[in-house]
Design an enzyme around this catalytic site. Structure first.
Site: not given
Length: 409
Positions: A98, A127, A179
């Site tokens: 990230r 996130d 996910s």
């Protein structure tokens, strides 16, 4: 909502969240321009057809930034060298991807003169923190739009409803709606049956695992490999020089074929809740193991212990999105110093989900066979140990004698 926003840079993956965010932004921000940006950290085929999809859903353009080499060599390898593993199991696959993506998005947003940056992270997840801390480090005055924190959509099912109503094509359906996050380092799975920790992951279900096979399906014959490290960095596999991308890709293939690197864990998210995830990290599991084996002969005990203590903190820093901080930089400087002698070869046997040590050598080894041997030697006087034990045990002896005196009164 702020109608003055004219141009938004969107962190775009083409998945469910970001696919519906483009039309949502245009509906809610006065038909603003949306520039989609994808950071290529090794998603592979997930990037196929992404430009056409982004434009069809309303983006003015798609920018794909190739970050694979930088991702592995500047983010992954420093974390491996630190021995940083979150809560003993998680090899931080999403966590350190990230910051590099958000950094590039912030740079593009500034170059494009954007009014805001948008991401599709949920308000329940980690996130959102990782993205926004990185954005603050490189574009501190940029407005951030996080639709999950402000829109009326409450679930992935409702996201699919929105997509269907707006004729947005999706690669998933309601039955396979895990996910997932994929990059060169790992693949994560969350949601559906995995939300109940009582359920066993369906490793042998077709299509569930993508980077390898379950240990039961792995070959009956072991695979031997040798990894060479220079100052803590893997540089050769079976005698062949490889850069970071080549090394991780090759080890992912070998590890995946042998059922290596599956982790099923309930972790503590930064926002306070527990979550259950299944991770595939075949190459990463091999590299962490090999690096740790090499350090056993190259580091002295006190340095190794301090690295272990700080490795826990390093993992927390990475997990919490604090990559671009003075503390992370300071810890990396310490780690780099410890790695000056972590050079050598590690031989491993991969067999049905197991990573088995098969030999380790280093020109900087601290292991002296002549000292450690059970046979006769001329370098260690065993009589010396008596005095050592007397001094080392002195506090215990003193306390025991004083306790006896007190008890006899």
């Amino acid at each position: 909502m702020a109608k003055e926003i004219k141009k938004v840079v969107l962190a775009y993956s083409g998945g469910l969240d970001t696919s519906i965010i483009i039309p949502w932004l245009k509906e809610n921000y006065n038909n603003c321009e949306v520039i989609a940006v994808s950071g290529d950290v090794g998603q592979g085929t997930e990037l196929d057809g992404l430009e056409e999809k982004a434009k069809k859903t309303g983006a003015s353009k798609l920018i794909v930034a190739d970050l694979k080499k930088e991702f592995i060599e500047d983010y992954v390898y420093p974390t491996v060298k630190a021995g940083a593993v979150y809560e003993n199991r998680y090899l931080l696959g999403t966590s350190f991807a990230r910051p590099i993506i958000a950094k590039r998005i912030a740079e593009i947003a500034l170059a494009e003169g954007a009014d805001a940056i948008c991401h599709g992270c949920t308000g329940k997840g980690n996130d959102q923190v990782r993205f926004e801390l990185a954005i603050k480090a490189f574009a501190p005055d940029m407005e951030i739009i996080a639709p999950w924190r402000i829109w009326s959509i409450k679930s992935r099912d409702e996201e699919i409803d929105y997509a269907e109503a707006h004729n947005i094509p999706l690669k998933i359906n309601r039955e396979t709606n895990y996910s997932k996050d994929k990059n060169l380092w790992h693949l994560s799975h969350e949601g559906l049956d995995l939300e109940d920790p009582a359920n066993e992951p369906q490793y042998n279900k077709p299509g569930f695992l993508e980077l390898g096979v379950s240990p039961e399906m792995a070959p009956d014959k072991p695979t031997y490999i040798t990894i060479h490290f220079e100052k803590g960095v893997p540089t050769m596999l079976d005698g062949k020089e490889l850069d970071g991308v080549g090394m991780v890709s090759a080890l992912n293939k070998l590890g995946g074929e042998n059922g290596i690197g599956l982790a099923d864990l309930v972790e503590n998210r930064l926002v306070g809740m527990k979550s259950r995830g299944v991770y595939e990290t075949p190459g990463g599991a091999i590299l962490y193991h090999a690096h740790e084996v090499l350090e056993t002969i190259c580091l002295d005990k006190e340095t190794a212990r301090m690295k272990q203590y700080l490795g826990i903190k390093f993992a927390d820093i990475v997990y919490n999105g604090q990559w671009f901080t003075p503390l992370r930089e300071a810890l990396s400087a310490f780690v780099d110093k410890t790695q000056e002698t972590v050079t050598g070869d590690v031989k491993l046997k991969l067999y049905k989900g197991n990573i088995i040590n098969a030999g380790v050598t280093s020109p900087y080894t601290l292991y002296d066979e002549e000292v450690a041997t059970f046979d006769a030697d001329n370098v260690y006087n065993q009589k010396d140990s008596a005095g050592f034990i007397n001094l080392f045990g002195l506090p215990i002896k003193v306390k025991a004698k004083l306790d006896q005196k007190r008890n006899n009164k």
